[in-house]
Design an enzyme around this catalytic site. Structure first.
Site, PDB file in Angstrom:
ATOM      1  N   LYS A 116       0.835  -1.206   0.000  1.00  0.00           N
ATOM      2  CA  LYS A 116       0.000   0.000   0.000  1.00  0.00           C
ATOM      3  C   LYS A 116       0.873   1.260   0.000  1.00  0.00           C
ATOM      4  CE  LYS A 116      -4.304  -1.429   0.166  1.00  0.00           C
ATOM      5  NZ  LYS A 116      -4.491  -2.735  -0.156  1.00  0.00           N
ATOM      6  N   LYS A 149      -2.783 -12.296  -9.366  1.00  0.00           N
ATOM      7  CA  LYS A 149      -3.979 -12.413  -8.536  1.00  0.00           C
ATOM      8  C   LYS A 149      -5.167 -11.625  -9.079  1.00  0.00           C
ATOM      9  CE  LYS A 149      -5.611 -10.815  -4.240  1.00  0.00           C
ATOM     10  NZ  LYS A 149      -5.411  -9.730  -3.327  1.00  0.00           N
ATOM     11  N   LYS A 205      -9.968  -6.775  -6.689  1.00  0.00           N
ATOM     12  CA  LYS A 205     -10.961  -5.733  -6.956  1.00  0.00           C
ATOM     13  C   LYS A 205     -10.300  -4.480  -7.509  1.00  0.00           C
ATOM     14  CE  LYS A 205     -13.820  -7.372  -3.248  1.00  0.00           C
ATOM     15  NZ  LYS A 205     -13.760  -7.362  -1.792  1.00  0.00           N
TER      16      LYS A 205
HETATM   17  P1  TYM Z   1     -10.941  -9.232   0.631  1.00  0.00           P
HETATM   18  O1  TYM Z   1     -12.205  -8.481   0.783  1.00  0.00           O
HETATM   19  O2  TYM Z   1      -9.836  -8.627  -0.167  1.00  0.00           O
HETATM   20  O3  TYM Z   1     -11.229 -10.653   0.037  1.00  0.00           O
HETATM   21  C1  TYM Z   1     -12.199 -11.501   0.606  1.00  0.00           C
HETATM   22  C2  TYM Z   1     -11.766 -12.948   0.552  1.00  0.00           C
HETATM   23  O4  TYM Z   1     -11.499 -13.321  -0.791  1.00  0.00           O
HETATM   24  C3  TYM Z   1     -10.207 -13.898  -0.877  1.00  0.00           C
HETATM   25  N1  TYM Z   1      -9.596 -13.556  -2.171  1.00  0.00           N
HETATM   26  C4  TYM Z   1      -9.037 -14.462  -2.989  1.00  0.00           C
HETATM   27  N2  TYM Z   1      -8.878 -15.788  -2.868  1.00  0.00           N
HETATM   28  C5  TYM Z   1      -8.274 -16.422  -3.885  1.00  0.00           C
HETATM   29  N3  TYM Z   1      -7.838 -15.801  -5.009  1.00  0.00           N
HETATM   30  C6  TYM Z   1      -7.972 -14.463  -5.163  1.00  0.00           C
HETATM   31  N4  TYM Z   1      -7.577 -13.873  -6.271  1.00  0.00           N
HETATM   32  C7  TYM Z   1      -8.590 -13.729  -4.122  1.00  0.00           C
HETATM   33  N5  TYM Z   1      -8.900 -12.419  -3.933  1.00  0.00           N
HETATM   34  C8  TYM Z   1      -9.507 -12.340  -2.733  1.00  0.00           C
HETATM   35  C9  TYM Z   1      -9.416 -13.289   0.255  1.00  0.00           C
HETATM   36  O5  TYM Z   1      -8.325 -14.108   0.618  1.00  0.00           O
HETATM   37  C10 TYM Z   1     -10.465 -13.213   1.334  1.00  0.00           C
HETATM   38  O6  TYM Z   1     -10.573 -14.433   2.005  1.00  0.00           O
HETATM   39  N6  TYM Z   1      -8.799  -8.509   5.057  1.00  0.00           N
HETATM   40  C11 TYM Z   1      -9.804  -9.268   4.355  1.00  0.00           C
HETATM   41  C12 TYM Z   1     -11.205  -9.139   4.942  1.00  0.00           C
HETATM   42  C13 TYM Z   1     -11.251  -9.461   6.384  1.00  0.00           C
HETATM   43  C14 TYM Z   1     -11.225 -10.764   6.963  1.00  0.00           C
HETATM   44  C15 TYM Z   1     -11.293 -10.545   8.367  1.00  0.00           C
HETATM   45  C16 TYM Z   1     -11.164 -12.050   6.437  1.00  0.00           C
HETATM   46  C17 TYM Z   1     -11.325  -8.563   7.391  1.00  0.00           C
HETATM   47  N7  TYM Z   1     -11.337  -9.212   8.583  1.00  0.00           N
HETATM   48  C18 TYM Z   1     -11.278 -11.616   9.255  1.00  0.00           C
HETATM   49  C19 TYM Z   1     -11.157 -13.122   7.352  1.00  0.00           C
HETATM   50  C20 TYM Z   1     -11.209 -12.897   8.727  1.00  0.00           C
HETATM   51  C21 TYM Z   1      -9.843  -8.774   2.929  1.00  0.00           C
HETATM   52  O7  TYM Z   1      -9.480  -7.676   2.638  1.00  0.00           O
HETATM   53  O8  TYM Z   1     -10.391  -9.654   2.063  1.00  0.00           O
END
Ligand code: TYM
Length: 329
Positions: free
Chosen positions: A111, A194, A197
């Site tokens: 970031k 990867k 979003k």
């Molecule tokens: P976020 O919102 O970026 O993504 C949500 C979930 O999707 C998974 N993910 C992927 N898995 C495989 N391949 C990809 N290309 C891919 N892109 C996204 C992420 O690994 C995630 O599981 N910090 C987290 C949200 C969060 C969270 C938590 C998750 C906040 N608190 C507590 C678990 C437990 C996040 O930004 O995910």
């Protein structure tokens, strides 16, 4: 019953990475476990959304969860900001999180590089808020994609540190989870590692047939193999990784054989892939549209989830306060 928890930031529609990295596993697990799934709207504030966007995104993501098969009668589905207890646990955990370790996390360094003009304290302490999300329900399993591995490591570290500091065995160490054992990373269509979003390389559950076709046909490919059994370049491996999850095995084998004997036509492969992606997402897409228009239902789900989640969160915060030594006069 084990406690399972996962969450997603409401910063855009759900893509195939979110689905296969986290949601699919969670949907399977919700029936045999005490399951919590939440929308991480506090987390999304690091990018400063407008109030209207924030609310709209939360509604959209909630509809998408439900359309994927999360069942509000079975799992506790809630919005993070409905639980002030999370903010309190975050504050308490922050006291034992150190600048050096937070600065060293890959996502923070990323970031700093990508958005040098908005390196806010929320970004720095993001892993602490995430640990609070997880520890607030004393979760055991956390279905996530590969990109969250380090955040889970931090959550384990903070849990252990709390236990050591107060000589208690209070928090367990949460385990990142995927049914296939290894955490997965769904690649993007641009040849990069990867699907994300903010990367603009995603295939979304809400995408219609035409959009999917356009995106897939534009996906990066090379000039094609010139030697038998030639090693695949990353962008072709990526397309096969997506095919592996949405297409029939015979279809994937057919195009792999064609690749290996140099007769593959990427246009045909992409056309088939777009069709298979559309077949996979179209029932989910229809449900999203249906659920999103039902405001009353969405509000009922959010209220019910908040109530259930607060009960468990309040218990943890109360116990943590006692352990730390807060006493009323
Ligand atoms: P976020 O919102 O970026 O993504 C949500 C979930 O999707 C998974 N993910 C992927 N898995 C495989 N391949 C990809 N290309 C891919 N892109 C996204 C992420 O690994 C995630 O599981 N910090 C987290 C949200 C969060 C969270 C938590 C998750 C906040 N608190 C507590 C678990 C437990 C996040 O930004 O995910």
């Amino acid at each position: 019953m084990d406690i399972v928890l996962s969450g997603i930031r409401p910063t855009g529609n759900l893509h195939l990475g979110n689905y296969f990295g986290a949601v699919k596993n969670f949907v399977k697990m919700q029936h045999e476990n005490n399951a919590f799934f939440f929308i991480a709207d506090y987390h999304s504030l690091t990018t400063h959304p407008t109030p209207a966007d924030l609310h709209g995104n939360v509604k959209q993501v909630l509809s998408e969860y439900l359309a994927c098969g999360l069942d509000p009668e079975v799992a506790t589905i809630y919005i993070q900001s409905d639980l002030p207890e999370i903010a309190e646990l975050y504050l308490l955990l922050n006291m034992n999180a150190y600048l050096g370790e937070l600065e060293r996390t890959t996502s923070f360094k990323d970031k700093v590089r990508k958005q040098a003009n908005n390196v806010n304290a929320g970004l720095l302490t993001y892993p602490v808020l995430m640990a609070a999300d997880i520890l607030i329900h004393k979760s055991k399993y956390v279905p996530v994609g590969k990109d969250q591995e380090q955040n889970l490591e931090m959550a384990r570290k903070f849990a252990k540190r709390f236990n050591n500091m107060y000589s208690v065995d209070y928090f367990n160490e949460p385990i990142p989870f995927n049914f296939g054992n290894d955490l997965i990373k769904i690649p993007g269509l641009d040849g990069s590692g990867k699907m994300g979003k903010s990367e603009g390389n995603g295939l979304y559950l809400i995408d219609d047939e035409k959009t999917i076709k356009k995106k897939v046909m534009k996906a990066k490919t090379d000039a094609g193999p010139t030697q038998q059994n030639q090693e695949m370049p990353q962008e072709i491996i990526n397309l096969f990784t997506i095919a592996d999850i949405v297409s029939e095995k015979d279809t994937v084998d057919f195009f792999k054989t064609n690749y290996n004997n140099c007769s593959i036509r990427y246009g045909d492969f992409k056309k088939q892939l777009a069709e298979d992606i559309n077949n996979f997402v179209s029932p989910i897409r229809e449900k999203i549209i249906d659920i999103r228009s039902n405001e009353e239902y969405l509000s009922k789900v959010a209220k019910m989830g908040a109530e259930k989640a607060r009960e468990s969160a309040a218990k943890t915060v109360k116990e943590v306060r006692e352990i730390i030594g807060f006493k009323s006069f």
